[in-house]
Design an enzyme around this catalytic site. Structure first.
Site, PDB file in Angstrom:
ATOM      1  N   CYS A 439       0.845  -1.198   0.000  1.00  0.00           N
ATOM      2  CA  CYS A 439       0.000   0.000   0.000  1.00  0.00           C
ATOM      3  C   CYS A 439       0.884   1.255   0.000  1.00  0.00           C
ATOM      4  O   CYS A 439       1.555   1.538  -0.983  1.00  0.00           O
ATOM      5  CB  CYS A 439      -0.971  -0.028   1.175  1.00  0.00           C
ATOM      6  SG  CYS A 439      -2.414   1.054   0.932  1.00  0.00           S
ATOM      7  N   HIS A 537      -3.606  -5.629   1.150  1.00  0.00           N
ATOM      8  CA  HIS A 537      -3.308  -5.994   2.528  1.00  0.00           C
ATOM      9  C   HIS A 537      -3.705  -7.456   2.752  1.00  0.00           C
ATOM     10  O   HIS A 537      -4.645  -7.964   2.144  1.00  0.00           O
ATOM     11  CB  HIS A 537      -4.092  -5.110   3.499  1.00  0.00           C
ATOM     12  CG  HIS A 537      -3.712  -3.668   3.446  1.00  0.00           C
ATOM     13  ND1 HIS A 537      -2.521  -3.198   3.945  1.00  0.00           N
ATOM     14  CD2 HIS A 537      -4.363  -2.589   2.942  1.00  0.00           C
ATOM     15  CE1 HIS A 537      -2.451  -1.890   3.768  1.00  0.00           C
ATOM     16  NE2 HIS A 537      -3.555  -1.491   3.147  1.00  0.00           N
TER      17      HIS A 537
END
Length: 599
Positions: A439, A537
């Protein structure tokens, strides 16, 4: 509808059977549910207290995803007895649906609310809530966790696209919930620095507040309304609602404005348990002081005390427990020993170096400013690895693998990487060890970062240039995903939660597959240079990607967990925690104080 009516006919003819452990659809809601009426005889009931219309590609359909009424044994028995009494044999018989108002009146009563308070922060509220959820689930009840207001940079996405704190998702696993939604955490606060917080309400971005505007504008209006609505919804759906408090309930400076503790307990009509961390010392004083600082009405809600995280012989507390019970007139439910099991943590201050076996893989996780979603690394603690969260460039120099994790502010983190010398050290390590950006960490590895949304003050930054890729910021994504490692059939799953968009010319890392079979590619991969980046994630949750990366270190030695999904590992761990609580608490006293279940 004809096929459903056929199934209902079979159920009516069969009569009450009780839980069906071999049901091909179950448990669709919770372990212990009664599957006598797997196909609801009232479907579609069109009752907005029990379900709602949803729009699908095939048109509007009635969804009863969160209705548990038909899966309670007492309800199933009652329906079977009325079917027999009224001699109903046809699912189209109007007398069948005419039962529903009476059934709702008899059985749709609010669930039991229990609130877990902490004498201090880090008292053990989260683990106690998880343990109670698993213990209650084992009894066959439907149970949900909840935290009305949580401040955390660790968040996850539910299946309906709502953003909630990661710890509440862990607790939902403990409760064996199939479909948690935003109601388990109606208010999520994400610190932004300078005293401001991004406020997520009912799973969606709501606004940015400073301390004054949050407590004086948001809390009395939208905040308290969101809390009321979620508590009401969960108490209708579940037989037990286990609510975790936040910090201490006795913060007298904000007592009248706090919606995370006693005010929430009052709305839920919850009986409360006070948890005390005995490892800190002064535990009895913490317990006494907390209760004494509560208002008279709030004090009455505290029905029991749990002395948590005790190292040493619990019998050494006997005289203190006796005196505390005499003073407060509140029973101590038990003493929980220190639990040495790796479980996710919310607080970045709790990140610490782990002791690793000799020869284990050394994994360095760069501790970025405002580090977020560091729970991504939790599965690695079960591997033959030492996971080191570090701000020291020297740690990186003998690392076998480096992870640049998520962050709340990629621009700030990019500047910190440069000023701290991290970027220089990483460039020296490039090609020697695997480096993975997740991310915000992925964005830092790109060439440039640019945010033109604020026309008056656009932001831009130069990244490390590991990838031939650039980042721009727009609406972003919030969704659960599944797929495979690109070029393989090795499965991965996780979720995306970001506002950036990487335009990359590199080979993709993953091939994602949607629920309807559509495919797309995600991430960046430079295998020869051992560089990888992704927005996803949870990439280490499935064993395939853990092994894919760890084997690149040349020092990987599998453990008994290496081929196991982290979901299964977590489930076993939660069972172990619940076992410890069960033997450590006076369960007869607990059941007496907190009786439950709709009888």
């Amino acid at each position: 509808m004809d096929s459903i009516k056929k199934k209902v006919k079979e159920e009516i003819d069969r009569g009450w059977t009780g839980p069906n452990l071999k049901c091909e659809y179950g448990p669709c809601h919770y372990t212990g549910q009664d599957c006598t009426y797997c196909f609801c005889p009232f479907y579609p009931c069109n009752d907005e207290e029990l379900g709602n219309n949803i729009v699908t590609k095939k048109g509007d359909i009635w969804s009863c995803l969160h209705c548990h009424l038909i899966h309670r044994t007492n309800v199933c028995r009652y329906i079977a007895s009325k079917v027999k009494e009224l001699n109903i044999t046809d699912p189209s018989d109007p007398k069948l649906k005419e039962m529903l108002p009476d059934i709702k009146k008899r059985f749709l009563i609010p669930g039991k609310a229990i609130m877990v308070l902490g004498a201090t922060s880090d008292a053990g509220k989260s683990i106690t809530t998880a343990a109670l959820c698993r213990m209650i689930s084992r009894k066959g009840y439907s149970v949900t966790p909840m935290k009305t207001q949580n401040m955390s940079l660790n968040s996850m996405i539910t299946s309906d696209g709502s953003e909630v704190a990661s710890i509440q998702m862990l607790q939902s696993k403990a409760a064996r919930m199939k479909h948690p939604d935003h109601n388990i955490n109606p208010i999520l606060l994400k610190p932004m620095g300078s005293g401001k917080v991004q406020t997520i309400v009912n799973g969606n971005d709501f606004g940015i507040y400073d301390t004054d505007s949050y407590y004086n504008e948001f809390v009395p209006s939208d905040g308290i309304e969101a809390v009321r609505e979620s508590i009401s919804t969960l108490k209708k759906r579940y037989e037990f609602v286990v609510i975790e408090g936040a910090g201490s309930p006795a913060e007298i400076n904000i007592y009248d404005k706090d919606i995370a503790n006693m005010r929430a307990a009052d709305i839920a009509d919850a009986d409360c348990i006070l948890v005390v961390n005995m490892n800190w010392g002064g535990g009895f004083a913490y317990a006494l002081g907390t209760v004494e600082l509560l208002s008279d009405n709030d004090r009455k809600r505290v029905k029991g005390i749990i002395l948590n995280n005790m190292r040493g012989d619990p019998s050494s507390l006997d005289t203190g427990i006796e005196e505390l019970e005499k003073i407060l007139k509140i029973p101590v439910l038990g003493v929980i020993p220190h639990i040495n099991l790796p479980l996710p943590t919310e607080d970045s201050f709790a990140l610490s170096h782990l002791t690793a076996p000799e020869g284990a893989v050394k994994i360095c996780v760069i501790k970025l400013p405002r580090i977020a979603n560091f729970t991504d690394m939790d599965p690695l603690y079960r591997e033959n690895a030492s996971v080191v969260h570090t701000e020291d460039t020297n740690d990186l120099k003998d690392a076998d693998m480096i992870i640049i994790p998520g962050t709340k502010n990629s621009f700030e983190a990019t500047e910190w990487m440069r000023s701290s010398g991290m970027d220089t050290t990483l460039k020296e390590m490039k090609g020697k060890v695997p480096i993975i950006g997740i991310c915000g960490g992925y964005e830092i590895m790109c060439r440039t970062l640019s945010d033109e949304r604020n026309k008056e003050a656009p932001s831009s930054a130069e990244g490390m240039g590991f990838f031939d890729a650039d980042v721009s910021y727009n609406i972003g994504k919030r969704m659960t995903v599944a797929g495979v490692i690109s070029g393989t059939d090795e499965k991965i799953k996780g979720y995306e939660l970001h506002k950036g968009d990487v335009i990359t010319k590199e080979l993709p890392l993953f091939r994602l597959i949607s629920f309807n079979g559509d495919e797309c590619y995600e991430g960046s991969s430079k295998i020869k240079e051992k560089l990888f980046g992704t927005y996803i994630h949870g990439i280490f949750d499935e064993p395939a990607f853990r092994k894919f990366i760890l084997e690149m270190t040349g020092r990987y030695i599998p453990t008994k967990y290496s081929d196991v999904s982290y979901d299964k590992i977590l489930d076993e761990t939660l069972d172990s925690v619940a076992d410890i609580f069960t033997v450590s608490l006076n369960m007869n006293l607990f059941d007496k104080i907190f009786p439950g279940g709709r009888q």
